[in-house]
Design a protein around this motif. Structure first.
Motif, mmCIF file in Angstrom:
data_model
loop_
_atom_site.group_PDB
_atom_site.id
_atom_site.type_symbol
_atom_site.label_atom_id
_atom_site.label_comp_id
_atom_site.label_asym_id
_atom_site.label_seq_id
_atom_site.Cartn_x
_atom_site.Cartn_y
_atom_site.Cartn_z
ATOM 1 N N SER A 7 108.692 7.134 73.722
ATOM 2 C CA SER A 7 107.937 5.716 73.275
ATOM 3 C C SER A 7 108.694 4.859 72.712
ATOM 4 O O SER A 7 109.816 5.172 72.233
ATOM 5 N N THR A 67 103.649 -0.889 73.125
ATOM 6 C CA THR A 67 104.293 0.118 73.243
ATOM 7 C C THR A 67 104.732 0.520 74.744
ATOM 8 O O THR A 67 103.855 0.174 75.562
ATOM 9 N N GLU A 91 112.474 3.624 69.350
ATOM 10 C CA GLU A 91 112.295 4.536 70.109
ATOM 11 C C GLU A 91 111.855 5.956 69.337
ATOM 12 O O GLU A 91 112.259 6.140 68.262
ATOM 13 N N ARG A 121 103.410 0.874 80.276
ATOM 14 C CA ARG A 121 103.385 0.485 79.048
ATOM 15 C C ARG A 121 102.002 -0.020 78.889
ATOM 16 O O ARG A 121 101.126 -0.250 79.545
ATOM 17 N N LYS A 180 108.186 13.073 76.731
ATOM 18 C CA LYS A 180 107.703 11.481 76.769
ATOM 19 C C LYS A 180 108.326 10.624 75.635
ATOM 20 O O LYS A 180 108.168 11.118 74.588
ATOM 21 N N TYR A 191 106.418 3.493 77.430
ATOM 22 C CA TYR A 191 106.628 4.871 77.494
ATOM 23 C C TYR A 191 107.621 5.247 78.571
ATOM 24 O O TYR A 191 107.597 4.497 79.612
#
Length: 116
Positions: free
Chosen positions: A20, A77, A5, A71, A18, A79
Protein backbone atom coordinates in the motif's frame (compact mmCIF):
# COMPACT_ATOMS: atom_id res chain seq x y z
CA UNK A 1 3.92 15.44 -1.48
CA UNK A 2 4.18 12.79 1.23
CA UNK A 3 4.02 9.08 0.48
CA UNK A 4 4.24 6.17 2.90
CA UNK A 5 4.55 2.57 1.74
CA UNK A 6 3.58 -0.45 3.81
CA UNK A 7 2.98 -4.15 3.39
CA UNK A 8 6.45 -5.39 2.57
CA UNK A 9 8.01 -8.41 4.20
CA UNK A 10 9.35 -11.90 3.62
CA UNK A 11 7.50 -14.46 1.54
CA UNK A 12 8.35 -17.81 0.01
CA UNK A 13 8.53 -18.21 -3.78
CA UNK A 14 5.05 -18.52 -5.21
CA UNK A 15 3.55 -16.49 -2.40
CA UNK A 16 1.71 -13.18 -2.41
CA UNK A 17 2.02 -9.76 -0.84
CA UNK A 18 -0.02 -6.58 -1.13
CA UNK A 19 1.74 -3.26 -0.86
CA UNK A 20 0.00 0.00 0.00
CA UNK A 21 1.05 3.59 -0.58
CA UNK A 22 -0.75 6.30 1.36
CA UNK A 23 -0.52 9.84 0.06
CA UNK A 24 -0.96 13.13 1.87
CA UNK A 25 -0.18 16.79 1.40
CA UNK A 26 -1.36 16.87 -2.21
CA UNK A 27 -4.44 16.24 -4.32
CA UNK A 28 -3.98 12.50 -4.71
CA UNK A 29 -6.61 12.11 -7.41
CA UNK A 30 -4.77 14.58 -9.67
CA UNK A 31 -1.54 12.61 -9.80
CA UNK A 32 -0.48 9.61 -11.82
CA UNK A 33 1.02 7.04 -9.46
CA UNK A 34 3.72 4.44 -9.94
CA UNK A 35 5.55 1.62 -8.20
CA UNK A 36 9.29 1.27 -8.68
CA UNK A 37 11.74 -1.21 -7.23
CA UNK A 38 15.46 -1.33 -6.65
CA UNK A 39 17.41 -4.49 -6.01
CA UNK A 40 20.90 -4.38 -4.44
CA UNK A 41 23.47 -3.22 -6.95
CA UNK A 42 20.86 -2.45 -9.59
CA UNK A 43 19.17 0.67 -10.88
CA UNK A 44 15.67 1.60 -9.81
CA UNK A 45 13.16 0.27 -12.33
CA UNK A 46 9.54 1.04 -13.06
CA UNK A 47 7.25 -1.83 -12.04
CA UNK A 48 3.77 -0.46 -12.74
CA UNK A 49 1.92 2.79 -13.12
CA UNK A 50 -1.69 3.95 -13.04
CA UNK A 51 -3.29 7.11 -14.30
CA UNK A 52 -4.90 9.63 -11.98
CA UNK A 53 -8.44 8.26 -12.33
CA UNK A 54 -7.28 4.67 -12.51
CA UNK A 55 -8.46 4.17 -16.04
CA UNK A 56 -5.15 3.02 -17.50
CA UNK A 57 -2.32 0.87 -16.20
CA UNK A 58 1.07 -0.24 -17.49
CA UNK A 59 3.41 -2.96 -16.27
CA UNK A 60 7.00 -3.99 -16.72
CA UNK A 61 7.23 -7.17 -18.80
CA UNK A 62 8.78 -8.99 -15.85
CA UNK A 63 5.64 -8.60 -13.70
CA UNK A 64 2.83 -8.75 -16.26
CA UNK A 65 0.20 -11.28 -15.29
CA UNK A 66 1.50 -11.51 -11.73
CA UNK A 67 1.19 -7.98 -10.31
CA UNK A 68 -1.85 -5.72 -10.26
CA UNK A 69 -1.75 -2.00 -9.56
CA UNK A 70 -4.85 -0.21 -8.31
CA UNK A 71 -5.86 2.90 -6.42
CA UNK A 72 -8.64 4.20 -4.22
CA UNK A 73 -8.79 7.96 -4.59
CA UNK A 74 -11.34 8.25 -1.80
CA UNK A 75 -8.71 6.81 0.56
CA UNK A 76 -5.71 8.54 -1.07
CA UNK A 77 -4.11 5.13 -1.39
CA UNK A 78 -2.49 3.07 -4.13
CA UNK A 79 -1.92 -0.67 -4.03
CA UNK A 80 0.25 -3.31 -5.63
CA UNK A 81 -1.02 -6.87 -5.42
CA UNK A 82 1.90 -9.20 -6.05
CA UNK A 83 1.21 -12.86 -6.78
CA UNK A 84 3.43 -15.77 -7.82
CA UNK A 85 6.42 -14.00 -6.34
CA UNK A 86 9.88 -15.01 -7.48
CA UNK A 87 13.29 -14.54 -5.83
CA UNK A 88 14.11 -11.99 -8.52
CA UNK A 89 11.26 -9.83 -7.22
CA UNK A 90 13.33 -9.18 -4.09
CA UNK A 91 13.91 -5.43 -3.84
CA UNK A 92 12.97 -2.26 -2.05
CA UNK A 93 9.67 -1.09 -3.50
CA UNK A 94 8.95 2.63 -3.78
CA UNK A 95 5.84 4.52 -4.72
CA UNK A 96 5.97 7.78 -6.65
CA UNK A 97 3.55 10.54 -7.55
CA UNK A 98 3.87 12.32 -10.88
CA UNK A 99 2.35 15.19 -12.77
CA UNK A 100 3.13 16.35 -16.29
CA UNK A 101 5.70 13.61 -16.68
CA UNK A 102 7.72 14.61 -13.63
CA UNK A 103 7.96 12.71 -10.35
CA UNK A 104 6.95 15.09 -7.59
CA UNK A 105 7.56 12.83 -4.61
CA UNK A 106 8.85 9.44 -3.45
CA UNK A 107 8.03 7.23 -0.54
CA UNK A 108 10.71 5.88 1.78
CA UNK A 109 10.45 2.37 0.39
CA UNK A 110 9.39 -1.01 1.75
CA UNK A 111 11.51 -4.16 1.57
CA UNK A 112 10.17 -7.24 -0.19
CA UNK A 113 12.19 -10.43 0.20
CA UNK A 114 11.29 -13.62 -1.67
CA UNK A 115 13.24 -16.66 -0.58
CA UNK A 116 12.83 -20.15 0.72
Amino acid sequence: VQLVESGGGWVQPGGSLKLSCAGSGFTFSSYHMSWYRQAPGKERQLVARITSAGGSTNYADSVKGRFTISRDNAKNTMYLQMNSLKPEDTAVYYCAAAQRGTVRGWGQGTQVTVSS
